[in-house]
Design a protein around this motif. Structure first.
Motif, PDB file in Angstrom:
ATOM      1  N   LEU A  67       1.406  -1.680   0.374  1.00  0.00           N
ATOM      2  CA  LEU A  67      -0.243   0.169   0.037  1.00  0.00           C
ATOM      3  C   LEU A  67       0.645   1.025   0.191  1.00  0.00           C
ATOM      4  O   LEU A  67       0.582   2.162  -0.934  1.00  0.00           O
ATOM      5  CB  LEU A  67      -0.764  -0.427   1.083  1.00  0.00           C
ATOM      6  CG  LEU A  67      -2.312  -1.225   1.673  1.00  0.00           C
ATOM      7  CD1 LEU A  67      -2.584  -0.967   2.815  1.00  0.00           C
ATOM      8  CD2 LEU A  67      -3.393  -0.908   0.607  1.00  0.00           C
ATOM      9  N   GLU A  70       2.147   1.641  -3.257  1.00  0.00           N
ATOM     10  CA  GLU A  70       1.084   2.296  -4.317  1.00  0.00           C
ATOM     11  C   GLU A  70       1.259   3.724  -3.701  1.00  0.00           C
ATOM     12  O   GLU A  70       1.311   4.452  -5.469  1.00  0.00           O
ATOM     13  CB  GLU A  70       0.315   1.712  -4.307  1.00  0.00           C
ATOM     14  CG  GLU A  70      -1.652   2.361  -4.737  1.00  0.00           C
ATOM     15  CD  GLU A  70      -2.524   1.080  -4.629  1.00  0.00           C
ATOM     16  OE1 GLU A  70      -3.190   1.526  -5.629  1.00  0.00           O
ATOM     17  OE2 GLU A  70      -3.066   0.540  -4.092  1.00  0.00           O
ATOM     18  N   GLU A  73       4.238   5.443  -5.138  1.00  0.00           N
ATOM     19  CA  GLU A  73       3.954   5.385  -6.723  1.00  0.00           C
ATOM     20  C   GLU A  73       2.972   7.025  -7.555  1.00  0.00           C
ATOM     21  O   GLU A  73       3.855   7.580  -8.535  1.00  0.00           O
ATOM     22  CB  GLU A  73       2.899   4.573  -7.447  1.00  0.00           C
ATOM     23  CG  GLU A  73       4.477   3.619  -7.527  1.00  0.00           C
ATOM     24  CD  GLU A  73       4.222   2.126  -7.647  1.00  0.00           C
ATOM     25  OE1 GLU A  73       5.073   1.242  -8.226  1.00  0.00           O
ATOM     26  OE2 GLU A  73       2.295   1.973  -7.895  1.00  0.00           O
TER      27      GLU A  73
END
Length: 263
Positions: A67, A70, A73
Motif C-alpha cells: 500500500l 502504491e 507511485e
C-alpha cells in the motif's frame, strides 16, 4: 580349494536420525515402528505459536508495504507533473529559479521515497519467506524412503531445535533403508591374503537357517582388530530370504582357490 568362514551381522548402511529443524510441541505423529514411508511423506507435525504469529505479522507488513508503494507511485506521478509544469513556466520566466529548484528537489525526494518503498516491500517479502519456511518446517517430512525402525517422539512432547536436539541426543525417530542391506562379518586375519572384492560366497542367517543365499565381497576393512585378530568384510547380498532384518546374526563362508593371494 580353501574355505574361509566368519560371522557377523546384517547391517543397514543408511540409517537416518530425524530431528525437527525448529522447536515446537508435537501435535501429531503419522507413523509407527515398522511402517514403510516414502521420501517427503509427513511423519511428525509440531506447533509453535510464535512461528504462526510471525507469519501473520510478516503477511501484514507485506500488505502494508504494498500500500505504501502504491501511494509513493501516485505521489511521484503528481510531483513529476508539477516539476514538468515548473520547467515549462521557468522556460517562460514565469517562476523564479528558486521555485524551479524547489520543484526539482521535491521530484528527487519522491523518486528516493519510491525506491525506499520498493526496497521495504522486497524486505517484507523476504521476511515473510523466512517466517513461512519456519512454519512449514514444523511439518516434519521423511528425508529418505525406508522403514521406521525407532520412534522416540510422543504427542505433547516439547521438541528442541535441531542444533540442541543433536547435542542432547533427542531425535524424533530413525528411518532405515532396508532395501540396501549388507553383512559385516569378521574373518581371521590369517585368511585375508586370499580375499578380494568381487569374490563370491554364501551366507546363512541364524534366524532363517534353512535359506542360505549368495553373497559377494564389497570391500575389506583396511585395519585389523587388535583385540580379536580379525578383519571385517562388507558383503553384498544376492537374493536374500524374506524376513531378513538389520542386526540379524549371520554366518558366512567364502571358497577360494588354493594359492590365490590376490587382494
Amino acid at each position: 580349494m580353501r574355505e574361509v568362514t566368519g560371522s557377523g551381522y546384517v547391517v543397514a548402511p543408511q540409517v537416518v536420525a530425524v530431528f525437527s529443524k525448529y522447536e515446537g510441541r508435537i501435535t501429531s505423529i503419522d507413523v509407527d515402528v515398522g511402517q514403510r514411508v516414502e521420501a517427503g511423506q509427513t511423519i511428525v507435525t509440531l506447533e509453535d505459536e510464535s512461528a504462526r504469529l510471525a507469519v501473520e505479522q510478516a503477511k501484514a507488513e507485506k500488505v502494508s508495504g504494498a500500500l505504501v508503494l502504491e501511494a509513493k507511485e501516485i505521489e511521484l506521478e503528481q510531483v513529476r507533473l508539477l516539476f514538468q509544469r515548473a520547467e515549462t513556466l521557468a522556460a517562460k520566466q514565469q517562476i523564479s529559479t528558486q521555485d524551479l529548484e524547489k520543484a526539482g528537489t521535491a521530484h528527487d525526494t519522491a523518486i528516493n521515497a519510491l525506491a525506499q518503498a520498493r526496497q521495504n516491500l522486497v524486505r517484507s517479502d523476504i521476511l515473510l519467506q523466512i517466517a513461512q519456511e519456519r512454519a512449514d518446517a514444523l511439518v516434519v517430512k521423511a528425508p529418505i524412503a525406508g522403514t521406521i525402525t525407532q520412534l522416540d517422539a510422543h504427542v505433547g512432547d516439547m521438541v528442541l531445535a535441531r542444533i540442541d536436539s543433536v547435542r542432547e541426543h533427542q531425535k524424533l525417530l530413525s528411518i532405515t533403508d532396508t532395501t540396501t542391506l549388507v553383512i559385516d562379518a569378521d574373518v581371521a586375519e590369517t585368511n585375508i591374503g586370499g580375499l578380494r572384492p568381487g569374490l563370491p560366497g554364501e551366507a546363512v542367517l541364524d534366524g532363517i537357517p534353512d535359506r542360505p543365499f549368495a553373497i559377494e565381497i564389497l570391500k575389506i576393512a583396511p585395519v585389523a582388530s587388535l583385540e580379536k585378530g580379525t578383519v571385517t568384510l562388507r558383503l553384498a547380498l544376492r537374493d536374500p530370504p524374506d524376513g531378513i532384518r538389520p542386526n540379524m546374526a549371520a554366518r558366512i563362508r567364502i571358497a577360494q582357490q588354493a594359492g590365490d593371494t590376490s587382494q
